[in-house]
Every structure is written in C-alpha cells, then in structure tokens.
Write an enzyme that holds these catalytic residues in place. Sequence first.
Site, mmCIF file in Angstrom:
data_model
loop_
_atom_site.group_PDB
_atom_site.id
_atom_site.type_symbol
_atom_site.label_atom_id
_atom_site.label_comp_id
_atom_site.label_asym_id
_atom_site.label_seq_id
_atom_site.Cartn_x
_atom_site.Cartn_y
_atom_site.Cartn_z
ATOM 1 C CD GLU A 21 -2.929 0.583 -0.195
ATOM 2 O OE1 GLU A 21 -3.038 0.299 -1.301
ATOM 3 O OE2 GLU A 21 -4.513 0.747 0.520
ATOM 4 C CB THR A 46 -6.079 6.999 -2.041
ATOM 5 O OG1 THR A 46 -6.145 6.170 -2.930
ATOM 6 C CG2 THR A 46 -5.468 7.274 -0.483
HETATM 7 N N1 HSE Z 1 -7.519 5.928 5.295
HETATM 8 C C1 HSE Z 1 -7.382 6.280 3.753
HETATM 9 C C2 HSE Z 1 -7.592 7.820 3.164
HETATM 10 C C3 HSE Z 1 -8.436 5.481 2.740
HETATM 11 O O1 HSE Z 1 -8.663 7.964 3.582
HETATM 12 O O2 HSE Z 1 -6.523 8.520 2.624
HETATM 13 C C4 HSE Z 1 -7.847 5.564 0.787
HETATM 14 O O3 HSE Z 1 -8.828 4.266 0.872
#
Ligand code: HSE
Length: 308
Positions: A129, A182
């Site tokens: 990730e 993201t």
């Molecule tokens: N926690 C991450 C974000 C999840 O909100 O950037 C990404 O799917």
Amino acid sequence: MFVKAFAPASIGNVICGFDVLGMAVKAPGDLVEVDFNDSSDILIRGISGDQGKLPRETMKNTAGVAVSALAKHLGDERGIDITVHKQMPLGSGLGSSAASAVGAVVAANELLGNKLSKADLMPFVVEAERIACGAGHADNVAPSLLGGITLIRSYDPLDVIQLPSPDNVFVALVHPDVELMTKDARNVLPTELPISKSVEQMGHIAAFVHAVHTNDHQLLGKSLVDVLAEPYRAPLIPHFEQVKKSALYTGALAFGISGSGPSMFALVTGKVQAEQVGEIMVKTLERAEVDCQLYVSKVNDKGAEIVD
Ligand code: HSE
C-alpha cells in the site's frame, strides 16, 4: 500447482476513523492467481480489467510488492507468476490496490505451503500500500485480509483489532464513474488539526466502538461523523451533499465517503431499506448525469479467501 484467491473491496476510514477504521464488503473484489514458474523471479504475468493502467513491473505493482515481501520473509527463492483479475475500478475509494495485494499474498502464502496466518501477512500488504499510495495506511488492507470491521490501534508497531459487525446493518455503496487517486485526495487535507476538532473526532470514534459492541444502531448513526477529512474531500466528489441528503432522508443511519472517494456509502438497518437507500443514491447521481454502480451487502466477515 495453481492457487486462486478472492479479496474483497473495503471501506477505509468508515467515516469517523481516518486511517484507523476499515470495513470489508462482499462485492466487488479482485481475483488473483499464482503459480510457480521456471525462473527465480516473481513476475506479473497478466492483469485483466485495468485497461492497461496498472504497472506490470513487479516492484511497482501492489500484488508484486506484497508477494516479493512474503517470499523474502520466508526465504523462498522459487519464481512465482501472478495474474490479477481486477473486478473493481482504480482510484475508486474501494480499496482497489489493497485488494490486489491481499489476494496475491493470500494465494502466494497457500502456494508456498500455508506457513503464515492471515494476521501474519499484514506487514507485506501494508508495504504494498505504501508503494501504491505513497502512504502505508492499513485501513483497507486489514479488512480486505481479515474481514469484518478492523481498527488499527497502532501503526508502529502495527496492531490491528477486529471489532464485531453490528447485526442487521447493511452497506449501500455507490461508485460514481469518476477517478480520484488516493494520493490526490490526501494532498487536500490539512497537515494539522485544531484540538477542538480532535476532541470532537475522538468522541465519535470512541462512541462508534461502543455502538458496534452493543449493537446500538442509533448510536452508530450518531457517531459516524467526520470533521477531519470529509469537509476537504467532499468538494472533489460529484454531488456529494445531494447524495448524502437523499440517503439520510430515505432512512440511512449514516452516510459518508468510502476511503478517499469518490465512492460513497450509507449504513442502513435492514436489507430492503438498504436497497431503497441505494436506489435513491443512484437516482440522485443519474439525475445529475453521473453514471454509477451500486453494491448492497452485509459486512464481509470472512475477508480474503482461497477459491476454486
Ligand atoms: N485512509 C485512507 C484515506 C483510505 O482516507 O486516505 C484510502 O482508501
């Protein structure tokens, strides 16, 4: 000896727990196949369903990174071919990169003799990730791998807690046909949060944990509030406020962004009601001429699994 695994999509943050809460759904999800090859290399043999967008280079691909990290940990130098069947869009907020890494590592662990438990596989998928998103957030990989609702108590050292899934709560998840990476959705967030906002968010996340333990749907609804990311990310998502309003008006307990978006989801008591809420969400987007896909399911308590 060919092995195939399914890894489900997941909802990062679950509204009130930025980077710490995650929830797996039953569909969509990725399928990943692995097999030994005649070399000593780990190779991405093929990817379907990504329109050629994902990197084929092993160390740039989440599935390749995760399997390489596992093989290194096990000291196994046999070559492995990885084939990924993407069954969800990229940049969707559905934990797409996480699902490919999780499916690959679960399949490869089986291929290499099933030496590690699912929980032991966590560090390899977090590493993957980090490559995909530039941040090693674990709130998608944890639920996709382990199933259910997961809480990252600590990142260093990594400590994942599995929370109970509330009874008769369904997820209506809608993906508008828009790509939002993201990395970009993280870049709009402030780097610091005022104490007053932190206090507000801590109250909500603590209440959420109590709500899932006591199966209190009212409290669940009240605690699913996000003052941390939603105010900054909502403008990046088509018609977020209208879809939220329509879902809550139709009886959703809560509504928010799935992960970093653009997918959005509602939690609803009862399957029929969840389908109704989902339909309203779709209609609201379609009225604004945004195509979308709807998925209604319970929380997926199994997580990734080997399939035939
Ligand atoms: N926690 C991450 C974000 C999840 O909100 O950037 C990404 O799917």
